[in-house]
Design an enzyme around this catalytic site. Structure first.
Site, mmCIF file in Angstrom:
data_model
loop_
_atom_site.group_PDB
_atom_site.id
_atom_site.type_symbol
_atom_site.label_atom_id
_atom_site.label_comp_id
_atom_site.label_asym_id
_atom_site.label_seq_id
_atom_site.Cartn_x
_atom_site.Cartn_y
_atom_site.Cartn_z
ATOM 1 N N GLU A 81 0.821 -1.209 0.000
ATOM 2 C CA GLU A 81 0.000 0.000 0.000
ATOM 3 C C GLU A 81 0.851 1.254 0.000
ATOM 4 O O GLU A 81 0.498 2.273 -0.587
ATOM 5 C CB GLU A 81 -0.912 -0.006 1.237
ATOM 6 N N ASP A 95 -0.622 -5.393 3.110
ATOM 7 C CA ASP A 95 -1.129 -4.227 3.834
ATOM 8 C C ASP A 95 -0.435 -4.256 5.189
ATOM 9 O O ASP A 95 -0.778 -5.057 6.057
ATOM 10 C CB ASP A 95 -2.643 -4.271 4.004
ATOM 11 N N ASP A 135 -6.032 -4.665 0.753
ATOM 12 C CA ASP A 135 -6.986 -4.942 1.832
ATOM 13 C C ASP A 135 -7.555 -6.348 1.744
ATOM 14 O O ASP A 135 -7.788 -7.001 2.758
ATOM 15 C CB ASP A 135 -8.183 -3.968 1.768
#
Length: 383
Positions: free
Chosen positions: A79, A153, A304
């Protein structure tokens, strides 16, 4: 692949240790916040933060996995940008150096004058992780790592991690917010198909040590992890599939629209629950605390969903693209609804939006609950 699964779990354990370490050093933690701007900003939040913990964890996972599996280098995605702006306005590229001393020196350029904290973090980055998990050690699988890529993540639900609320009471086992929703997510997907095949979810803040009757002492956090494999006909997980419920419990975002809430309420006897963090809501489904996670907006991303999606597949469920599933249903397509994939950026999008799950998603463990949710939402205008 068994070695890769163990490496993912080991990386998640090191990441969880770093996440706990950063929260334990409160004066340090106040220095670790930098506001996201530009294309890396999640448009859902007025303020969206990345922390040094986020960046450092991501780079540690990339380093450790890439070193053990050179075939994955260049195919480990996260991310966060690995650039961090320090208090003097200088941009520091965060990375794992050859020695703890070199890593500490680099971190000190961000944390100056907190030398002890930089050295503590560097030691955590370079520590060896030993897994005492007989079940995990006994997993025997075979798939070439060069067929896979990774989504990380490093700390899902960063805002809850920063806020650090520890006293949020759960509702039927689901925490509406708080530190427990901050997770480490590492998922592997097939480079060719985009299908998730390995997933690890680590809960760094699962529970806290009880108070010591002998007197005050730091109450340290304890974590736990879960993993799943869904490759070919193989389905393995550290968890067992939860039993289905006649009236499903659904977990949603508090930002969900009124029309969606109105459509879903009767389906579940108004057993609607709300929580922070996409990864945490998917974990609630994995653990059987909820029967499905429904999101009508494109506010989640590949990092996610990849890891929890792999575990859901291992348990017999999945994560479908909501807009695509509803469109197919309205067109009379009776085949399997389209699942999320992780190798296709959104055409024409920039920055983080290239990897948004446009059109929402439904995460589930039992197909009948997916079918019920799609039927309930099929008449909602605009979906």
């Amino acid at each position: 692949m068994a070695g890769l699964l163990q490496a993912l779990v080991g990386a998640s354990e090191k990441a969880a240790h770093i996440a706990r370490l950063c929260r334990r050093e409160e004066p340090l933690f106040q220095l670790l916040v930098a506001e996201k701007t530009g294309a890396d900003r999640n448009r859902r939040f007025l303020q969206d933060f990345k922390t040094l913990a986020d960046v450092l964890i991501q780079e540690v996972i990339k380093h450790d996995l890439g070193k053990e599996f050179p075939e994955l280098q260049g195919h480990i995605h996260g991310e966060e940008s690995n650039e961090f702006r320090n208090g003097q306005g200088e941009t520091v590229t965060v990375r794992v150096c050859a020695t703890p001393g070199d890593t500490a020196a680099l971190l000190l350029s961000v944390l100056e004058p907190e030398r002890a904290a930089a050295e503590l973090l560097a030691a955590a980055v370079h520590r060896d992780v030993t897994l005492e998990d007989a079940e995990l050690a006994g997993v025997a699988l075979s798939v070439p790592p060069q067929d896979l890529a990774i989504w990380i993540d490093p700390i899902d639900s960063t805002n809850e991690y920063i806020a650090g609320r520890e006293d949020v009471a759960p509702v039927d086992g689901i925490a509406p917010a708080g530190l427990c929703s901050a997770l480490v997510l590492i998922g592997a997907y097939d480079r060719r198909t985009g299908c998730p095949v390995l997933g690890v979810i680590n809960e760094p803040f699962f529970r806290r040590d009880p108070p010591d009757p002998q007197g005050p002492r730091p109450r340290r956090w304890q974590g736990r992890y879960h993993w799943g494999v869904a490759y070919g006909e193989t389905r393995l997980s550290s968890l067992s599939p939860p039993p289905p419920c006649p009236a499903p419990c659904l977990v949603l975002s508090r930002a969900e629209g009124a029309a969606v809430l109105e459509a879903l309420g009767p389906l579940c006897g108004h057993r609607l629950r709300f929580a922070a963090g996409a990864g945490y809501k998917m974990l609630c489904v994995i653990l059987g605390l909820a029967d499905a996670y429904v999101l009508s907006q494109g506010s989640t991303f590949a990092w996610d969903a990849c890891a929890p999606h792999a575990i859901l597949r291992a348990l017999g469920g999945g994560a479908v693209a909501l807009a695509g599933a509803l469109r197919a249903r309205r067109e009379g397509d009776t085949g399997d609804p389209p699942e999320l994939v992780y190798n296709c950026p959104v055409e024409g999008a920039a920055g983080a939006e290239r990897w948004a799950n446009r059109g929402g998603l439904v995460a589930y463990t039992h197909p009948q609950h997916l079918e019920a949710v799609l039927a309930a939402l099929a008449t909602v205008p605009g979906l």
